[in-house]
Motif scaffolding. Structure first.
Motif, PDB file in Angstrom:
ATOM      1  N   THR A   1      11.333 -61.542 -67.472  1.00  0.00           N
ATOM      2  CA  THR A   1      11.866 -62.717 -68.553  1.00  0.00           C
ATOM      3  C   THR A   1      10.656 -63.361 -69.189  1.00  0.00           C
ATOM      4  O   THR A   1      10.856 -63.850 -70.232  1.00  0.00           O
ATOM      5  CB  THR A   1      12.946 -63.330 -67.837  1.00  0.00           C
ATOM      6  OG1 THR A   1      12.251 -64.218 -66.733  1.00  0.00           O
ATOM      7  CG2 THR A   1      14.198 -62.929 -67.454  1.00  0.00           C
ATOM      8  N   GLN A   2       9.701 -63.350 -68.521  1.00  0.00           N
ATOM      9  CA  GLN A   2       8.399 -64.018 -68.961  1.00  0.00           C
ATOM     10  C   GLN A   2       7.686 -63.216 -70.000  1.00  0.00           C
ATOM     11  O   GLN A   2       7.405 -63.869 -70.998  1.00  0.00           O
ATOM     12  CB  GLN A   2       7.501 -64.457 -67.926  1.00  0.00           C
ATOM     13  CG  GLN A   2       8.012 -65.772 -66.819  1.00  0.00           C
ATOM     14  CD  GLN A   2       7.113 -65.947 -65.906  1.00  0.00           C
ATOM     15  OE1 GLN A   2       6.035 -65.607 -65.505  1.00  0.00           O
ATOM     16  NE2 GLN A   2       7.465 -66.987 -65.033  1.00  0.00           N
ATOM     17  N   ASP A   3       7.989 -62.137 -69.883  1.00  0.00           N
ATOM     18  CA  ASP A   3       7.367 -60.961 -71.069  1.00  0.00           C
ATOM     19  C   ASP A   3       8.345 -61.295 -72.267  1.00  0.00           C
ATOM     20  O   ASP A   3       7.714 -61.740 -73.205  1.00  0.00           O
ATOM     21  CB  ASP A   3       7.426 -59.687 -70.677  1.00  0.00           C
ATOM     22  CG  ASP A   3       6.507 -59.231 -69.723  1.00  0.00           C
ATOM     23  OD1 ASP A   3       5.376 -59.905 -69.494  1.00  0.00           O
ATOM     24  OD2 ASP A   3       6.283 -58.147 -69.187  1.00  0.00           O
ATOM     25  N   GLY A   4       9.457 -61.373 -71.987  1.00  0.00           N
ATOM     26  CA  GLY A   4      10.438 -61.712 -73.068  1.00  0.00           C
ATOM     27  C   GLY A   4      10.120 -63.207 -73.736  1.00  0.00           C
ATOM     28  O   GLY A   4      10.231 -63.272 -74.910  1.00  0.00           O
TER      29      GLY A   4
ATOM     30  N   GLY B   1       2.426 -53.720 -65.869  1.00  0.00           N
ATOM     31  CA  GLY B   1       3.525 -53.513 -66.871  1.00  0.00           C
ATOM     32  C   GLY B   1       4.878 -53.730 -65.927  1.00  0.00           C
ATOM     33  O   GLY B   1       4.832 -53.543 -65.025  1.00  0.00           O
ATOM     34  N   GLY B   2       5.593 -54.514 -66.686  1.00  0.00           N
ATOM     35  CA  GLY B   2       6.884 -55.142 -66.366  1.00  0.00           C
ATOM     36  C   GLY B   2       7.005 -56.106 -65.316  1.00  0.00           C
ATOM     37  O   GLY B   2       7.997 -56.587 -64.917  1.00  0.00           O
ATOM     38  N   ARG B   3       5.638 -56.645 -65.121  1.00  0.00           N
ATOM     39  CA  ARG B   3       5.499 -57.894 -64.168  1.00  0.00           C
ATOM     40  C   ARG B   3       4.578 -58.713 -64.713  1.00  0.00           C
ATOM     41  O   ARG B   3       3.555 -59.362 -64.055  1.00  0.00           O
ATOM     42  CB  ARG B   3       5.079 -57.502 -62.806  1.00  0.00           C
ATOM     43  CG  ARG B   3       6.081 -56.525 -62.405  1.00  0.00           C
ATOM     44  CD  ARG B   3       5.622 -56.361 -60.937  1.00  0.00           C
ATOM     45  NE  ARG B   3       6.783 -55.333 -60.358  1.00  0.00           N
ATOM     46  CZ  ARG B   3       7.476 -55.480 -59.218  1.00  0.00           C
ATOM     47  NH1 ARG B   3       7.255 -56.953 -58.571  1.00  0.00           N
ATOM     48  NH2 ARG B   3       8.560 -54.946 -58.904  1.00  0.00           N
ATOM     49  N   GLY B   4       4.632 -58.964 -66.099  1.00  0.00           N
ATOM     50  CA  GLY B   4       3.924 -60.139 -66.780  1.00  0.00           C
ATOM     51  C   GLY B   4       2.585 -59.638 -67.637  1.00  0.00           C
ATOM     52  O   GLY B   4       2.086 -60.590 -68.148  1.00  0.00           O
TER      53      GLY B   4
END
Length: 177
Positions: free
Chosen positions: A43-46, A148-151
């Protein structure tokens, strides 16, 4: 600490192009008994993507696979440029920038494995995520500290916003009391 060279490259970026598996997701694919595919997204990537868009930097997804799940994620984040089923990511990227009127040096591309390498090398700012294949990490302009997938994507978004002095602008809606 970012080098002056990376800050200068990041200051020119108008488009952030992202791979999916291994970049927006952790790279693992989950399949249910009924064949349904599942992925996890950070969600933080988003939120970083939304901040970039509010600061006027466009975002694109370029992926070799085609799934409704990625289409749904792109729609949730209001990403207008979704190129799925594109094995040759550099060709897809060149088509997109031609359509948008951008140059390759105005693109940051984030990837994690061999299919991403040509786009990483051609872009103004080529980024490998921390868990990318070792050869990509040695050839990219920048390597994230997060995976990737973790910020990792949020890290790149923040880097671009800071380099362009737009971070405070992107935060303004949250600081207004």
């Amino acid at each position: 600490m970012l080098s002056v060279r990376i800050k200068e490259k990041a200051a020119r970026i108008r488009l952030l192009a992202l791979d999916v598996d291994g970049v927006l997701s952790d790279g693992r694919l989950y399949f249910a008994e009924d064949g349904q595919e599942l992925k996890t997204f950070d969600t933080q990537d988003g939120h970083g993507i939304k901040m970039l868009q509010s600061a006027g930097i466009e975002v694109a997804i370029i992926t070799g696979r085609t799934t409704a799940l990625v289409q749904r994620r792109a729609a949730n984040l209001k990403i207008k440029h979704l190129l799925q089923g594109r094995e040759d990511k550099l060709v897809a990227l060149k088509e997109l920038i031609t359509e948008l009127g951008y140059e390759l040096d105005e693109v940051a591309y984030v990837g994690d494995d061999w299919p991403d390498l040509p786009a990483i090398l051609a872009s103004g700012l080529g980024v490998a995520v921390a868990n990318a294949h070792s050869e990509l990490r040695t050839r990219a302009d920048h390597v994230t500290t997060l995976t990737g997938g973790r910020g990792a994507v949020r890290e790149v978004c923040d880097l671009l916003l800071h380099a362009q002095n737009r971070y405070d602008t992107a935060l303004a809606p949250y600081l207004a009391i």
